[in-house]
Motif scaffolding. Structure first.
Motif, PDB file in Angstrom:
ATOM      1  N   LYS A  77       0.819  -1.211   0.000  1.00 20.18           N
ATOM      2  CA  LYS A  77       0.000   0.000   0.000  1.00 20.18           C
ATOM      3  C   LYS A  77       0.855   1.264   0.000  1.00 20.18           C
ATOM      4  O   LYS A  77       1.971   1.272   0.549  1.00 20.18           O
ATOM      5  CB  LYS A  77      -0.892   0.030   1.252  1.00 20.18           C
ATOM      6  CG  LYS A  77      -2.052  -0.924   1.248  1.00 20.18           C
ATOM      7  CD  LYS A  77      -2.901  -0.677   2.492  1.00 20.18           C
ATOM      8  CE  LYS A  77      -4.145  -1.547   2.504  1.00 20.18           C
ATOM      9  NZ  LYS A  77      -5.005  -1.228   3.683  1.00 20.18           N
ATOM     10  N   PRO A  78       0.339   2.349  -0.578  1.00 17.61           N
ATOM     11  CA  PRO A  78       1.034   3.638  -0.437  1.00 17.61           C
ATOM     12  C   PRO A  78       1.138   4.020   1.038  1.00 17.61           C
ATOM     13  O   PRO A  78       0.258   3.712   1.845  1.00 17.61           O
ATOM     14  CB  PRO A  78       0.123   4.615  -1.197  1.00 17.61           C
ATOM     15  CG  PRO A  78      -0.724   3.764  -2.079  1.00 17.61           C
ATOM     16  CD  PRO A  78      -0.892   2.464  -1.380  1.00 17.61           C
ATOM     17  N   GLN A  79       2.229   4.684   1.395  1.00 21.94           N
ATOM     18  CA  GLN A  79       2.457   5.115   2.777  1.00 21.94           C
ATOM     19  C   GLN A  79       2.627   6.630   2.816  1.00 21.94           C
ATOM     20  O   GLN A  79       3.312   7.216   1.974  1.00 21.94           O
ATOM     21  CB  GLN A  79       3.705   4.446   3.346  1.00 21.94           C
ATOM     22  CG  GLN A  79       3.584   2.937   3.513  1.00 21.94           C
ATOM     23  CD  GLN A  79       4.845   2.346   4.102  1.00 21.94           C
ATOM     24  OE1 GLN A  79       5.918   2.392   3.507  1.00 21.94           O
ATOM     25  NE2 GLN A  79       4.726   1.799   5.304  1.00 21.94           N
ATOM     26  N   PHE A  80       2.021   7.238   3.820  1.00 23.33           N
ATOM     27  CA  PHE A  80       2.073   8.691   3.954  1.00 23.33           C
ATOM     28  C   PHE A  80       3.092   9.100   5.013  1.00 23.33           C
ATOM     29  O   PHE A  80       3.136   8.535   6.111  1.00 23.33           O
ATOM     30  CB  PHE A  80       0.692   9.243   4.334  1.00 23.33           C
ATOM     31  CG  PHE A  80       0.708  10.691   4.722  1.00 23.33           C
ATOM     32  CD1 PHE A  80       1.163  11.669   3.839  1.00 23.33           C
ATOM     33  CD2 PHE A  80       0.283  11.090   5.985  1.00 23.33           C
ATOM     34  CE1 PHE A  80       1.184  13.000   4.197  1.00 23.33           C
ATOM     35  CE2 PHE A  80       0.299  12.426   6.352  1.00 23.33           C
ATOM     36  CZ  PHE A  80       0.759  13.387   5.453  1.00 23.33           C
ATOM     37  N   PHE A  81       3.917  10.081   4.673  1.00 16.84           N
ATOM     38  CA  PHE A  81       4.885  10.657   5.603  1.00 16.84           C
ATOM     39  C   PHE A  81       4.666  12.168   5.634  1.00 16.84           C
ATOM     40  O   PHE A  81       4.934  12.858   4.648  1.00 16.84           O
ATOM     41  CB  PHE A  81       6.316  10.331   5.157  1.00 16.84           C
ATOM     42  CG  PHE A  81       6.619   8.860   5.162  1.00 16.84           C
ATOM     43  CD1 PHE A  81       7.163   8.250   6.280  1.00 16.84           C
ATOM     44  CD2 PHE A  81       6.321   8.070   4.058  1.00 16.84           C
ATOM     45  CE1 PHE A  81       7.427   6.893   6.301  1.00 16.84           C
ATOM     46  CE2 PHE A  81       6.578   6.714   4.065  1.00 16.84           C
ATOM     47  CZ  PHE A  81       7.128   6.111   5.191  1.00 16.84           C
ATOM     48  N   GLY A  82       4.135  12.664   6.755  1.00 18.74           N
ATOM     49  CA  GLY A  82       3.850  14.091   6.867  1.00 18.74           C
ATOM     50  C   GLY A  82       5.103  14.935   6.985  1.00 18.74           C
ATOM     51  O   GLY A  82       5.149  16.067   6.499  1.00 18.74           O
ATOM     52  N   HIS A  83       6.136  14.393   7.635  1.00 16.98           N
ATOM     53  CA  HIS A  83       7.358  15.155   7.897  1.00 16.98           C
ATOM     54  C   HIS A  83       8.581  14.298   7.584  1.00 16.98           C
ATOM     55  O   HIS A  83       8.524  13.064   7.612  1.00 16.98           O
ATOM     56  CB  HIS A  83       7.402  15.587   9.365  1.00 16.98           C
ATOM     57  CG  HIS A  83       6.243  16.440   9.781  1.00 16.98           C
ATOM     58  ND1 HIS A  83       4.998  15.913  10.051  1.00 16.98           N
ATOM     59  CD2 HIS A  83       6.145  17.787   9.955  1.00 16.98           C
ATOM     60  CE1 HIS A  83       4.166  16.898  10.388  1.00 16.98           C
ATOM     61  NE2 HIS A  83       4.837  18.039  10.342  1.00 16.98           N
ATOM     62  N   ASP A  84       9.681  14.957   7.295  1.00 23.26           N
ATOM     63  CA  ASP A  84      10.919  14.222   7.084  1.00 23.26           C
ATOM     64  C   ASP A  84      11.600  13.971   8.430  1.00 23.26           C
ATOM     65  O   ASP A  84      11.080  14.334   9.490  1.00 23.26           O
ATOM     66  CB  ASP A  84      11.833  14.949   6.092  1.00 23.26           C
ATOM     67  CG  ASP A  84      12.358  16.282   6.618  1.00 23.26           C
ATOM     68  OD1 ASP A  84      12.200  16.572   7.834  1.00 23.26           O
ATOM     69  OD2 ASP A  84      12.931  17.046   5.818  1.00 23.26           O
ATOM     70  N   ARG A  85      12.780  13.368   8.400  1.00 23.56           N
ATOM     71  CA  ARG A  85      13.432  12.975   9.648  1.00 23.56           C
ATOM     72  C   ARG A  85      13.867  14.167  10.491  1.00 23.56           C
ATOM     73  O   ARG A  85      14.029  14.049  11.710  1.00 23.56           O
ATOM     74  CB  ARG A  85      14.636  12.069   9.345  1.00 23.56           C
ATOM     75  CG  ARG A  85      15.736  12.696   8.531  1.00 23.56           C
ATOM     76  CD  ARG A  85      16.937  11.748   8.388  1.00 23.56           C
ATOM     77  NE  ARG A  85      16.603  10.521   7.695  1.00 23.56           N
ATOM     78  CZ  ARG A  85      16.704  10.348   6.371  1.00 23.56           C
ATOM     79  NH1 ARG A  85      17.108  11.357   5.607  1.00 23.56           N
ATOM     80  NH2 ARG A  85      16.416   9.204   5.825  1.00 23.56           N
TER      81      ARG A  85
END
Length: 561
Positions: A77-85
C-alpha cells in the motif's frame, strides 16, 4: 521403511501427490490480439490506424512482468509521511516501485495526452482502447492518468494558465520526485471537489478563495478550507472548487509555489479503502494555498464539468476493462480445468454462464467505443455527436459501472475457492469493481444528470432517437423495447422517482442498437433476446435456448489468434 543398515528413510513421504488439472496463469498473451470485440470496435469506430501501437501495448500489458506489477502495487500500500526525519513538513506519499512502473508505462504511451496532442479522427477511440488494455492489469494507477488527461479541456479555459502548464502536462514522461513543478519536464494533475458536508452537492462547499490582487481568470488567490476526498495527492497540481466573492469558482492549486517553496496543501491522512488500493486517496487542508482562477468567476461547476465529463468516460473504459479481464480469466480457467469427466468449458451450464458474461462485455465495449467516436467527432465540430454525449456519458457511466460488480462476482465463481484467495486476481477485481460506480458521481447522480440534460436540451433526446432509428425494423424485440421507452419518457409523472428505470432502458436499447450496427448477428440477437426479451431481473447463465454460445465463448477466449 528400512535400508540394509537398518536406518529409517522418509523419502517415500516427501511426495504426497502430483499437481494436475490446474489451469495455467493468464499471462504471456497479447491482450489486444486476443480480444476480437476490441479489434473489431477499434476498426469500426475509426481507429484502425492505431493497430500497430495497440498490438505493442497489448503485448506489454499481457506480459508476466507487467501483470506482476499490478499484484505488487496492491500488495504494498502507499504510505504517507507528513514530515521528514528533521521534522520539516513534506506531505509525501511513497509508493512501491511497481506503481511507478505502471505510471511510466501509461504516461510514456500517452494515455494522458494522445488525443490532445494528435487530434486526428479516431484519436479518442485509440486512446480508449489503449487505456482499456492497461486498466485490465491494475485499476488504481489509472486515477492520476485519467485526471491528467481530463484536466486539459479545463486548463484551456484560461490561456494564461494553460499556456504555462499544458506543455508539461501533455509531455510523455513521468517524474515522481517530490520537487517543485518548475524542476520537472512532465507533470500530473489531480482534482479536489468534495467536502465533508457536501459530497456530490459541491455548491455546499465552504472552502474560501480570497483574491490577492485584481482577481478574475488567471488571477492569484489564497485558498483556505478542506477537501474530503483527494486522490493521487502526489500530483503536481489540483483543480479545486472554492467560494470566491463571485460564487463557486475553479482554481488550479500547485503543490509548490513558483518560488520553490511548499504550497500549504497539507495531507491529513490517507483513506483506508476497500479497493483501489494502489492509488492513494487523501484528506487535505488548504491553509492559505496559492491558486489561480480557471474559467469565469462563479462558473466553477461548468469549468470543472469539462474535466468530469472526461473522467466519467474513463470510468466507462475502466469498468468495461474489468469485465473483459474477468471473462478472459474465467474462460482461461475453464479451458484448463476438468470436472466430472470433461473440461469445464465444455459443460453446458458453464457455457451458458461464459457466453452470457461475454455478452455483457460486448455491450459495454460497444457503448464505450461509440462514445469515444462521439468525442472525436464533437471536438471536430459535429453538433449531433455532442448531443449524443450529453445523454451517453451519464447513461454509460451509470450502467456499465453498475453492472461490473455483479459481472466480476459471477466470473469469480467460475474459479471456485481459488477465486476468493489473494493469490489470484479476482479478489482484487471484486474489491475494485464498485469504485467506478461511486466515483465521479454515483448512480443517482448520473440518473439525475440525464434528466437535467433532457430538460435543458431536448434536442439531445432527439439525437438519440436518430441513432436508434438506424436499426428500426431490424429486430422486433428491440423495436418493442424502444416503443416502451418512448412511452416511459413521455410520462412526466414522478420522473425523478423513475429515473433509474429510464436510464436502465436507455442503456439497454442503446447497446442493442449499437451491436446490431456492429454487424454480428449472433452477438446482437443473443444480447437483445436475453436483455430485452425476458425479465429484466435475471442472473448470468440464463441465456435463452438457441444462442450460439460457441461463437460467444470463442470471442471471449483470450488465446484466440
Amino acid at each position: 521403511m528400512t535400508t540394509d543398515n537398518n536406518t529409517f528413510s522418509v523419502d517415500h513421504l516427501a511426495h504426497t501427490h502430483e499437481v494436475f488439472n490446474q489451469s495455467q496463469p493468464l499471462e504471456g498473451v497479447n491482450s489486444y490480439r486476443g480480444d476480437t470485440a476490441l479489434r473489431e470496435g477499434v476498426s469500426r469506430h475509426g481507429a484502425a490506424w492505431a493497430e500497430e501501437a495497440l498490438l505493442a501495448h497489448g503485448e506489454r500489458c499481457g506480459s508476466a512482468e507487467v501483470i506482476e506489477w499490478g499484484f505488487l502495487a496492491n500488495e504494498h500500500k502507499p504510505q504517507f509521511f507528513g514530515h521528514d526525519r528533521q521534522g520539516y513538513r513534506v506531505d509525501q506519499v511513497r509508493y512501491h516501485d511497481a506503481y511507478h512502473r505502471l505510471m511510466t508505462l501509461g504516461l510514456e504511451a500517452g494515455l494522458h495526452s494522445q488525443p490532445w496532442t494528435d487530434p486526428r479522427p479516431g484519436a479518442h477511440v485509440a486512446r480508449a482502447a489503449q487505456y482499456y488494455l492497461q486498466a485490465q492489469v491494475e485499476s488504481g494507477h489509472g486515477c492520476p492518468l485519467t485526471m491528467t488527461f481530463a484536466s486539459v479541456p479545463t486548463l484551456r479555459l484560461t490561456p494564461s494558465v494553460g499556456e504555462a502548464w499544458l506543455p508539461k502536462v501533455l509531455a510523455r514522461g513521468y517524474d515522481p520526485r517530490n520537487v517543485p513543478h518548475t524542476e520537472k519536464t512532465a507533470l500530473t494533475i489531480g482534482m479536489g471537489m468534495t467536502e465533508k458536508q457536501g459530497g456530490s452537492d459541491v455548491r455546499a462547499n465552504t472552502t474560501v478563495a480570497r483574491a490577492l490582487g485584481a482577481g478574475g481568470p488567471g488571477g492569484d488567490y489564497e485558498l483556505v478550507g478542506h477537501k474530503w476526498f483527494t486522490s493521487a495527492p502526489m500530483c503536481d497540481a489540483f483543480l479545486v472548487l472554492a467560494q470566491s466573492d463571485g460564487g463557486l469558482s475553479c482554481f488550479l492549486v500547485p503543490r509548490w509555489r513558483p518560488d520553490g517553496s511548499k504550497n500549504p496543501i497539507q495531507v491529513q491522512r490517507l483513506k483506508n479503502k476497500m479497493g483501489n488500493i494502489a492509488n492513494a486517496s487523501s484528506e487535505i487542508e488548504l491553509r492559505g494555498a496559492l491558486g489561480w482562477m480557471i474559467g469565469e468567476e462563479g462558473r466553477g461547476v461548468p469549468a470543472i464539468i469539462e474535466m468530469v465529463a472526461m473522467t466519467r468516460f474513463d470510468c466507462m473504459i475502466g469498468s468495461s476493462a474489468a469485465q473483459r479481464q474477468a471473462v478472459a480469466q474465467a474462460v482461461n480457467h475453464t479451458l484448463g480445468r476438468s470436472a466430472f469427466g470433461k473440461r469445464l468449458v465444455d459443460q453446458p451450464l458453464m457455457r451458458n454462464v461464459l457466453a452470457d458474461l461475454q455478452l455483457e462485455v460486448e455491450g459495454a465495449l460497444a457503448f464505450t467505443l461509440r462514445m469515444g467516436e462521439a468525442l472525436d467527432r464533437s471536438l471536430a465540430g459535429d453538433a449531433h455527436e455532442g448531443l449524443l454525449l450529453r445523454l451517453g456519458l451519464p447513461t454509460g457511466k451509470y450502467w456499465i459501472c453498475k453492472r461490473t460488480p455483479f459481472h466480476v462476482y459471477e466470473a469469480m465463481e467460475c474459479f471456485g475457492g481459488n477465486g476468493v484467495t489473494e493469490d489470484f486476481i479476482f479478489a482484487r477485481l471484486y474489491r475494485d469493481a464498485p469504485i467506478n460506480a461511486i466515483w465521479e458521481g454515483s448512480g443517482n447522480v448520473q440518473a439525475l444528470d440525464l434528466l437535467r440534460a433532457v430538460a435543458r436540451s431536448p434536442e439531445a433526446l432527439d439525437a438519440w432517437r436518430r441513432e436508434l432509428a438506424k436499426t428500426a425494423g431490424d429486430h422486433p424485440v428491440l423495436d418493442a423495447a424502444v416503443a416502451e421507452l418512448e412511452v416511459a419518457l413521455g410520462n412526466s409523472d414522478e420522473l425523478e422517482y423513475r429515473a433509474r428505470a429510464l436510464v436502465d432502458r436507455l442503456a439497454l436499447v442503446a447497446q442493442s442498437s449499437l451491436l446490431l450496427q456492429g454487424g454480428n448477428g449472433v452477438v446482437a440477437d443473443a444480447f437483445i433476446r436475453s436483455r430485452l426479451g425476458g425479465s429484466g431481473d435475471r442472473s448470468f447463465g440464463t441465456l435463452p435456448r438457441g444462442v450460439d454460445v460457441a461463437a460467444l465463448i470463442d470471442r471471449a477466449n483470450p488465446h484466440t489468434p
